[in-house]
Design a protein around this motif. Structure first.
Motif, PDB file in Angstrom:
ATOM      1  N   SER A 187       0.833  -1.202   0.000  1.00 58.41           N
ATOM      2  CA  SER A 187       0.000   0.000   0.000  1.00 58.41           C
ATOM      3  C   SER A 187       0.868   1.252   0.000  1.00 58.41           C
ATOM      4  CB  SER A 187      -0.909   0.021   1.246  1.00 58.41           C
ATOM      5  OG  SER A 187      -1.868  -0.993   1.178  1.00 58.41           O
ATOM      6  N   LEU A 189       0.380   5.730  -0.361  1.00 58.16           N
ATOM      7  CA  LEU A 189      -0.586   6.820  -0.334  1.00 58.16           C
ATOM      8  C   LEU A 189      -0.660   7.525  -1.682  1.00 58.16           C
ATOM      9  CD1 LEU A 189       0.235   8.420   3.143  1.00 58.16           C
ATOM     10  CD2 LEU A 189      -1.832   7.139   2.536  1.00 58.16           C
ATOM     11  N   SER A 191      -3.125  10.155  -1.542  1.00 53.46           N
ATOM     12  CA  SER A 191      -3.638  11.384  -0.931  1.00 53.46           C
ATOM     13  C   SER A 191      -3.533  11.182   0.577  1.00 53.46           C
ATOM     14  CB  SER A 191      -5.086  11.651  -1.346  1.00 53.46           C
ATOM     15  OG  SER A 191      -5.965  10.738  -0.703  1.00 53.46           O
ATOM     16  N   ASN A 192      -3.918  12.191   1.339  1.00 52.06           N
ATOM     17  CA  ASN A 192      -3.834  12.068   2.794  1.00 52.06           C
ATOM     18  C   ASN A 192      -4.788  11.017   3.349  1.00 52.06           C
ATOM     19  OD1 ASN A 192      -1.818  14.008   3.223  1.00 52.06           O
ATOM     20  ND2 ASN A 192      -3.312  15.662   3.043  1.00 52.06           N
ATOM     21  N   SER A 193      -5.786  10.650   2.567  1.00 55.73           N
ATOM     22  CA  SER A 193      -6.814   9.746   3.085  1.00 55.73           C
ATOM     23  C   SER A 193      -7.037   8.486   2.245  1.00 55.73           C
ATOM     24  CB  SER A 193      -8.143  10.502   3.201  1.00 55.73           C
ATOM     25  OG  SER A 193      -8.521  11.028   1.941  1.00 55.73           O
ATOM     26  N   SER A 194      -6.280   8.316   1.173  1.00 58.66           N
ATOM     27  CA  SER A 194      -6.494   7.134   0.329  1.00 58.66           C
ATOM     28  C   SER A 194      -5.171   6.546  -0.146  1.00 58.66           C
ATOM     29  CB  SER A 194      -7.375   7.481  -0.882  1.00 58.66           C
ATOM     30  OG  SER A 194      -6.806   8.513  -1.641  1.00 58.66           O
ATOM     31  N   SER A 195      -5.216   5.257  -0.455  1.00 57.54           N
ATOM     32  CA  SER A 195      -4.008   4.551  -0.880  1.00 57.54           C
ATOM     33  C   SER A 195      -4.356   3.561  -1.980  1.00 57.54           C
ATOM     34  CB  SER A 195      -3.359   3.830   0.298  1.00 57.54           C
ATOM     35  OG  SER A 195      -4.236   2.842   0.811  1.00 57.54           O
ATOM     36  N   ILE A 196      -3.320   3.052  -2.633  1.00 60.36           N
ATOM     37  CA  ILE A 196      -3.496   2.023  -3.649  1.00 60.36           C
ATOM     38  C   ILE A 196      -2.466   0.926  -3.411  1.00 60.36           C
ATOM     39  CG2 ILE A 196      -4.441   3.562  -5.419  1.00 60.36           C
ATOM     40  CD1 ILE A 196      -1.622   3.629  -6.691  1.00 60.36           C
ATOM     41  N   LYS A 197      -2.683  -0.230  -4.035  1.00 62.28           N
ATOM     42  CA  LYS A 197      -1.727  -1.337  -3.959  1.00 62.28           C
ATOM     43  C   LYS A 197      -0.799  -1.281  -5.166  1.00 62.28           C
ATOM     44  CE  LYS A 197      -3.316  -3.925  -0.425  1.00 62.28           C
ATOM     45  NZ  LYS A 197      -2.486  -4.434   0.691  1.00 62.28           N
ATOM     46  N   ASP A 256       0.946   7.779  -6.933  1.00 63.78           N
ATOM     47  CA  ASP A 256       1.689   7.732  -5.675  1.00 63.78           C
ATOM     48  C   ASP A 256       2.931   8.611  -5.731  1.00 63.78           C
ATOM     49  OD1 ASP A 256       2.369   5.588  -7.566  1.00 63.78           O
ATOM     50  OD2 ASP A 256       3.954   5.078  -6.144  1.00 63.78           O
TER      51      ASP A 256
END
Length: 374
Positions: A187, A189, A191-197, A256
Motif C-alpha cells: 500500500s 498513499l 492522498s492524505n486519506s487514500s491509498s493504492i496497492k 503515488d
C-alpha cells in the motif's frame, strides 16, 4: 561462444581461485578452507550455470571470506563474486548473504572498495527480479557507506556517487519495463486519506523517492531504503535532479509519485529558495524546480506551481531581500519558461485567465518592467 564453452572457461577460472583460497586459508581459517574444498567438489560435478544454481553451498567460501575482513581472502573472493554476479548462478536464498559480504568488504582497502562498486550494478542487472525491499536497501548501502568513510579518497567517493545514482535510476527503469497488470502487494498513499496497492518494483521506487525527499529532515526520522544520513544534501539533490530528468513520464503517470512530489519534493525544494542556504544547495534546488515547471506537471502540481512561480517572481521584486545571485537563478528559470510556448499558454490558462488565481505572467511582466526601469 557456446554456453558449454562459456561455462568451461568460467569453471576453470573459479577452480583456480578456489585453489588459491584454500591454500591461503589452510593455516589461518579452517572453515573457509573446508568450504573452498566443498565448492571445488561441486565444480567437478556440474556442467552448466543452471546446474550450479542448484548448489547453494557453492558461494559459502566467498561469503565467509568477505565477511572475515581479511584482505587476502577478500581479494580472491571478490573476484569470484564478480564472475558470479554476471551470470545467474547464485541461488535466491543466498543473495542476502552475498550482499552482506559486499557491505563488509567496503570496510577494507581502496582497491576492494572500488571492486565492490564495479560489482553492484552488474549484480542488480542480473538478479533484479529478486532484489526488492531489504535486499534493495542493502544494495544501495554498498554505495552510500562509501560516501562517509573516515579518510575517504576522492576516487572512491566519486565512484560511489556515480554508482549510487546509476542504481537509483535503474530502480526507476525497472518500473518502466514492468507489466502494469502485475498485481499490487504494497500500500502507498495517493492522498492524505487514500491509498493504492502497487508491485514490489514500484514500491521500491516510491520508497527511494520518499527517502531522497527526506534529505533535509532530522537524522532520527525514519527512512526506508536509502541511508540519507551518509548522503550530503547537495549530492542528494543531484540524484533527485537525475531522477526527475530521466523519469518524467513515470511521475506524470503514477499517482503515488505525484503525491510525494506535492507533499515532500516541493517543500524540500522551496526551503532553500526561501531561506539563506548555501549557494550549492540553492543551485541544485533551482535545477530541480526548473524540471517541475513543465506542461505535464501543470495539472498535477497546480497549487504547488502557483506557489513556486509566485515565490520566484517575488524574489525579483523591489521588496525582496534576495541576493543578486538568487535573482539571477530565478531569471534563468523564467528564461527557460519563456522559450516554451506550450508552457506559457498552460500557465496563462491555469492562473492568469482565472479570477480567483494569482496572475503569474502579468505579475512577472510588471516585476521585470520595474527592474528595467531601475
Amino acid at each position: 561462444m557456446s554456453a558449454t564453452t562459456s561455462f568451461a572457461i568460467f569453471s576453470r577460472q573459479l577452480t583456480s581461485d578456489l585453489h588459491s583460497l584454500s591454500s591461503e586459508s589452510k593455516r589461518r581459517n579452517s572453515e573457509i578452507r573446508h568450504a573452498s574444498e566443498k565448492s571445488l567438489d561441486i565444480l567437478k560435478t556440474v556442467h552448466s550455470f543452471e546446474d550450479l544454481l542448484r548448489h547453494p553451498d557453492f558461494v559459502v567460501p566467498f561469503i565467509l571470506s568477505c565477511s572475515s575482513r581479511n584482505p587476502k581472502f577478500t581479494t580472491i573472493s571478490i573476484q569470484c563474486l564478480q564472475k558470479l554476479s554476471a551470470t545467474k548462478c547464485i541461488p535466491q536464498g543466498r543473495l542476502d548473504q552475498v550482499l552482506n559480504s559486499l557491505i563488509e568488504s567496503t570496510h577494507l582497502a581502496v582497491e576492494i572498495q572500488l571492486k565492490v562498486l564495479q560489482i553492484v550494478p552488474i549484480f542488480f542487472k542480473t538478479y533484479q527480479e529478486f532484489v526488492t525491499g531489504n535486499l534493495c536497501a542493502k544494495l544501495l548501502l554498498c554505495c552510500s557507506n562509501l560516501l562517509q568513510l573516515p579518510n575517504k579518497t576522492p576516487m572512491v567517493v566519486g565512484s560511489a556517487s556515480a554508482t549510487l545514482q546509476q542504481l537509483i535510476n535503474d530502480i526507476f527503469d525497472r518500473v518502466n519495463r514492468e507489466d502494469e497488470s502485475v498485481e499490487g502487494e504494497f500500500s502507498v498513499l495517493i492522498s492524505n486519506s487514500s491509498s493504492i496497492k502497487v508491485s514490489p518494483y514500484r514500491y521500491d521506487a516510491n520508497r527511494v523517492f520518499a527517502d531522497l525527499c527526506s534529505l533535509a529532515d532530522s537524522p532520527n526520522d525514519q527512512t526506508f531504503l536509502l541511508n540519507i544520513t551518509t548522503i550530503p544534501e547537495d549530492y542528494g539533490l543531484e540524484i533527485l535532479e537525475s531522477v526527475l530528468t530521466n523519469h518524467q513520464p513515470l511521475f506524470e503517470r503514477q499517482p503515488d509519485l505525484q503525491f510525494l512530489l506535492r507533499t515532500k519534493a516541493v517543500p524540500l525544494l522551496l526551503r532553500p529558495i526561501s531561506s539563506s542556504r548555501t549557494f550549492a544547495i540553492v543551485v541544485r534546488s533551482s535545477r530541480c524546480i526548473k524540471l517541475l515547471i513543465r506542461p505535464g506537471f501543470l495539472n498535477i502540481l497546480e497549487l504547488e506551481l502557483e506557489v513556486i512561480l509566485s515565490l520566484l517572481t517575488h524574489s525579483l521584486s523591489r521588496e525582496s531581500n534576495s541576493p543578486v545571485w538568487k535573482k539571477i537563478l530565478a531569471l534563468e528559470i523564467f528564461q527557460e519558461v519563456s522559450k516554451d510556448i506550450k508552457l506559457l499558454r498552460g500557465i496563462f490558462h491555469s492562473y492568469d485567465s482565472l479570477k480567483d488565481r494569482k496572475h503569474i505572467l502579468v505579475t512577472l511582466l510588471d516585476v521585470l518592467l520595474e527592474n528595467l526601469n531601475e
